[in-house]
Write an enzyme that holds these catalytic residues in place. Structure first.
Site, PDB file in Angstrom:
ATOM      1  N   HIS A 102      -7.169   9.913  -2.496  1.00  0.00           N
ATOM      2  CA  HIS A 102      -6.671   9.817  -1.122  1.00  0.00           C
ATOM      3  C   HIS A 102      -7.584  10.507  -0.100  1.00  0.00           C
ATOM      4  O   HIS A 102      -7.804   9.985   0.995  1.00  0.00           O
ATOM      5  CB  HIS A 102      -5.259  10.405  -1.046  1.00  0.00           C
ATOM      6  CG  HIS A 102      -4.435   9.875   0.074  1.00  0.00           C
ATOM      7  ND1 HIS A 102      -3.059   9.819   0.034  1.00  0.00           N
ATOM      8  CD2 HIS A 102      -4.770   9.370   1.285  1.00  0.00           C
ATOM      9  CE1 HIS A 102      -2.603   9.300   1.176  1.00  0.00           C
ATOM     10  NE2 HIS A 102      -3.622   9.030   1.947  1.00  0.00           N
TER      11      HIS A 102
ATOM     12  N   ASP B   7       0.844  -1.192   0.000  1.00  0.00           N
ATOM     13  CA  ASP B   7       0.000   0.000   0.000  1.00  0.00           C
ATOM     14  C   ASP B   7       0.882   1.245   0.000  1.00  0.00           C
ATOM     15  O   ASP B   7       1.589   1.512   0.979  1.00  0.00           O
ATOM     16  CB  ASP B   7      -0.908  -0.006   1.237  1.00  0.00           C
ATOM     17  CG  ASP B   7      -1.852   1.181   1.251  1.00  0.00           C
ATOM     18  OD1 ASP B   7      -2.863   1.128   0.528  1.00  0.00           O
ATOM     19  OD2 ASP B   7      -1.576   2.161   1.981  1.00  0.00           O
TER      20      ASP B   7
ATOM     21  N   TYR C 271       3.275  10.146   0.605  1.00  0.00           N
ATOM     22  CA  TYR C 271       4.208   9.578   1.580  1.00  0.00           C
ATOM     23  C   TYR C 271       5.661   9.936   1.248  1.00  0.00           C
ATOM     24  O   TYR C 271       6.541   9.800   2.095  1.00  0.00           O
ATOM     25  CB  TYR C 271       4.075   8.049   1.644  1.00  0.00           C
ATOM     26  CG  TYR C 271       2.709   7.530   2.037  1.00  0.00           C
ATOM     27  CD1 TYR C 271       1.739   8.367   2.594  1.00  0.00           C
ATOM     28  CD2 TYR C 271       2.374   6.191   1.846  1.00  0.00           C
ATOM     29  CE1 TYR C 271       0.487   7.890   2.935  1.00  0.00           C
ATOM     30  CE2 TYR C 271       1.118   5.706   2.189  1.00  0.00           C
ATOM     31  CZ  TYR C 271       0.171   6.562   2.733  1.00  0.00           C
ATOM     32  OH  TYR C 271      -1.066   6.079   3.058  1.00  0.00           O
TER      33      TYR C 271
ATOM     34  N   LYS D 103      -2.211   6.147  -4.515  1.00  0.00           N
ATOM     35  CA  LYS D 103      -3.242   7.129  -4.155  1.00  0.00           C
ATOM     36  C   LYS D 103      -2.976   8.485  -4.818  1.00  0.00           C
ATOM     37  O   LYS D 103      -1.838   8.973  -4.811  1.00  0.00           O
ATOM     38  CB  LYS D 103      -3.302   7.303  -2.633  1.00  0.00           C
ATOM     39  CG  LYS D 103      -3.538   5.995  -1.878  1.00  0.00           C
ATOM     40  CD  LYS D 103      -3.669   6.215  -0.383  1.00  0.00           C
ATOM     41  CE  LYS D 103      -3.620   4.886   0.367  1.00  0.00           C
ATOM     42  NZ  LYS D 103      -2.265   4.345   0.506  1.00  0.00           N
TER      43      LYS D 103
END
Length: 325
Positions: free
Chosen positions: A109, A46, A51, A76
């Site tokens: 997201h 994932d 990030y 995402k």
């Protein structure tokens, strides 16, 4: 021994029930974490653009030696790329960083849009607030659907969406969301949303399944009752909560960068009904992850006064940060 369970998506594909989460995993740690996970049997990773570690996630996938076709990769779309003309470019960057030519699942997201920007949280210089703009989710979704038609994405879904937001989306969607990834754990079980999603044939994926340690609040994994139940079954608290999450019908993406913990988290099992029910009784409706600084009532749980205060508190903290630097 891992049960290697999976869930069938409404797109026809299967999603492995346990994946490795990569949120808050540092770039220097995540490559090894991904590689260890895949070598240990995980087949679901994932990831997300925000990030800031997708390149290293891609490196970890490559170094694992596991065939790409055997791995389920989730990505995402970040808030700065909600305008329909920006969606495909954002995906292309993710594909390049992850070193793949398709994603198994691509999620919106958050149901919040920011202006296009190299800054993940663009700030309006006049208001000093994070800039939030109006981009209809229906328009973003149409661009997501086009990615499926092009073969760049196999399944599409959403994240941090309420039932109301999904219902609104379903009115215009040609392809229904396959997944809604939400915060879900022993202290925030969201049973109504979970059951409604099952009826809509939308799989729920749970992030922060053990709780979240960035807000300094009590976590389910540290709960004395969870610790006692795990001890009774000769399991670790994390294994208990991960197995419970899968047993209640959710995909789960625990995050770790510790090799042994990554391996241990994958060892899921079937809980006795009484233990399963005891964990159900721990629900406190405690949400850890709500970005109040955006000033948007994402989950419909805050008053206007609370939202305004949250924004002002964030602005004041930013001013102090600038003054001290």
């Amino acid at each position: 021994m891992a049960l290697n369970r999976s869930f069938k998506l409404n797109s026809g594909y299967k999603i492995p029930a346990i994946g490795l989460g990569t949120w808050q995993s540092g770039p220097n740690e995540v490559k090894e974490a991904v590689s260890v996970a895949l070598k240990s049997g995980y087949r679901h990773i994932d990831a997300a653009a925000v990030y800031g570690n997708e390149t290293e996630v891609g490196d970890g996938i490559k170094s694992s030696g596991v065939d790409r076709k055997d791995i389920f990769i989730t990505g995402k779309l970040w808030n700065t790329d909600h305008k329909p003309e920006d969606v495909e470019n954002a995906l292309d960057t993710t594909l390049k960083d992850l070193q793949t030519d398709y994603l198994d699942l691509y999620l919106i997201h958050w149901p919040v849009a920011f202006p296009q920007s190299a800054n993940r949280f663009p700030v309006d210089p006049v208001t000093e607030q994070i800039s939030v703009i109006d981009v209809p989710i229906a328009d973003t979704w149409k661009a997501m659907e086009a990615l499926v038609e092009k073969g760049k994405v196999r399944s599409i879904g959403v994240s941090n969406f309420t039932r109301e937001k999904i219902e609104a989306l379903l009115k215009t969607a040609v392809i229904p969301p396959a997944v809604n990834q939400i915060e879900a754990h022993a202290y925030l079980q969201q049973p109504d949303l979970l059951e409604w999603s099952k009826k809509q044939n939308i799989v729920t994926a749970a992030y922060s399944p053990l709780g979240n340690n960035i807000y300094n609040l009590p976590r389910g994994v540290d709960d004395p009752e969870i610790i006692a139940l795990a001890k009774r079954l000769n399991k670790q608290p994390a294994q208990l909560l991960i197995s419970w999450a899968v047993q209640r019908g959710t995909v789960v993406v625990p995050k770790s960068v510790t090799a042994q913990r990554i391996k241990d988290n994958f060892q899921d099992f079937e809980l006795p009904q009484d233990v399963f029910d005891e964990i159900l009784s721990l629900d406190r409706n405690t949400r850890y992850n709500f970005p109040i600084r955006l000033g948007v009532n994402i989950f419909g749980e805050h008053s206007e006064e609370a939202l305004k205060k949250g924004v002002e508190d964030w602005k004041e903290a930013q001013r102090k940060l600038k003054a001290s630097s």
